[in-house]
Design a protein around this motif. Structure first.
Motif, short mmCIF file in Angstrom:
data_model
loop_
_atom_site.label_atom_id
_atom_site.label_comp_id
_atom_site.label_asym_id
_atom_site.label_seq_id
_atom_site.Cartn_x
_atom_site.Cartn_y
_atom_site.Cartn_z
N PRO A 40 0.82 -1.33 0.07
CA PRO A 40 0.02 0.04 0.03
C PRO A 40 0.95 1.34 0.15
N THR A 41 1.96 1.32 0.58
CA THR A 41 2.92 2.37 0.56
C THR A 41 3.37 2.70 -0.72
N GLN A 42 4.04 1.62 -1.33
CA GLN A 42 4.40 1.90 -2.72
C GLN A 42 3.26 2.20 -3.62
N LEU A 43 2.12 1.66 -3.60
CA LEU A 43 0.86 2.25 -4.28
C LEU A 43 0.73 3.76 -4.12
N ASN A 54 -4.96 5.39 4.15
CA ASN A 54 -6.33 4.50 4.88
C ASN A 54 -7.15 4.36 3.42
N THR A 55 -7.20 5.37 2.85
CA THR A 55 -7.92 5.26 1.29
C THR A 55 -7.38 4.25 0.56
N VAL A 56 -6.00 4.01 0.29
CA VAL A 56 -5.72 3.18 -0.46
C VAL A 56 -5.88 1.88 -0.14
N HIS A 57 -5.72 1.65 1.42
CA HIS A 57 -5.92 0.36 1.82
C HIS A 57 -7.34 -0.13 1.63
#
Length: 132
Positions: A40-43, A54-57
């Protein structure tokens, strides 16, 4: 002298809201471009902008529930990869639009008549490959 809203950094126009499914498509696009599973951090870094972690997750969770991404690990961290390729996903989207229509023949005719010449040639070639 009265302060204006802009002087306080308040009152700036909010970022335009994305359409339904637009953020999911952006996340899938970043995963396809990533060439392998992404955390998720890389995304978050690949998407840029002002998204929260949180949105990406949340988007990844929704995509996983829909069967569009698979969860794996990368260096011991949760990571995600697309469950299908970009072309396969796009074809599914096109099929879904066709299936929602009442007059499939009219939809197909309108679609084909709106193609540029190169896309029309590619479609004709694909159709001739499937012919017996």
């Amino acid at each position: 002298m009265a302060k204006h809203a802009d002087d306080r950094g308040v009152g700036a126009a909010p970022a335009p809201r994305r359409g339904a499914g637009e953020l999911e498509a952006e996340v899938l696009g970043a995963l396809w471009a990533g060439g392998g599973p992404l955390t998720p951090t890389q995304l978050l870094g690949a998407l840029g902008g002002e998204l929260a972690y949180n949105t990406v997750h949340t988007i990844l969770t929704r995509l996983r529930e829909k069967g569009l991404v698979v969860r794996t690990t990368l260096d011991g961290h949760p990571a995600y990869a697309p469950a299908q390729g970009a072309a396969e996903w796009s074809a599914g989207q096109m099929r879904a639009v066709l299936e929602r229509g009442a007059d499939r023949t009219a939809i197909l005719h309108r679609f084909v008549s709106s193609l540029d010449p190169a896309d029309e040639r590619a479609l004709r070639a694909a159709l001739s490959e499937d012919s017996p």
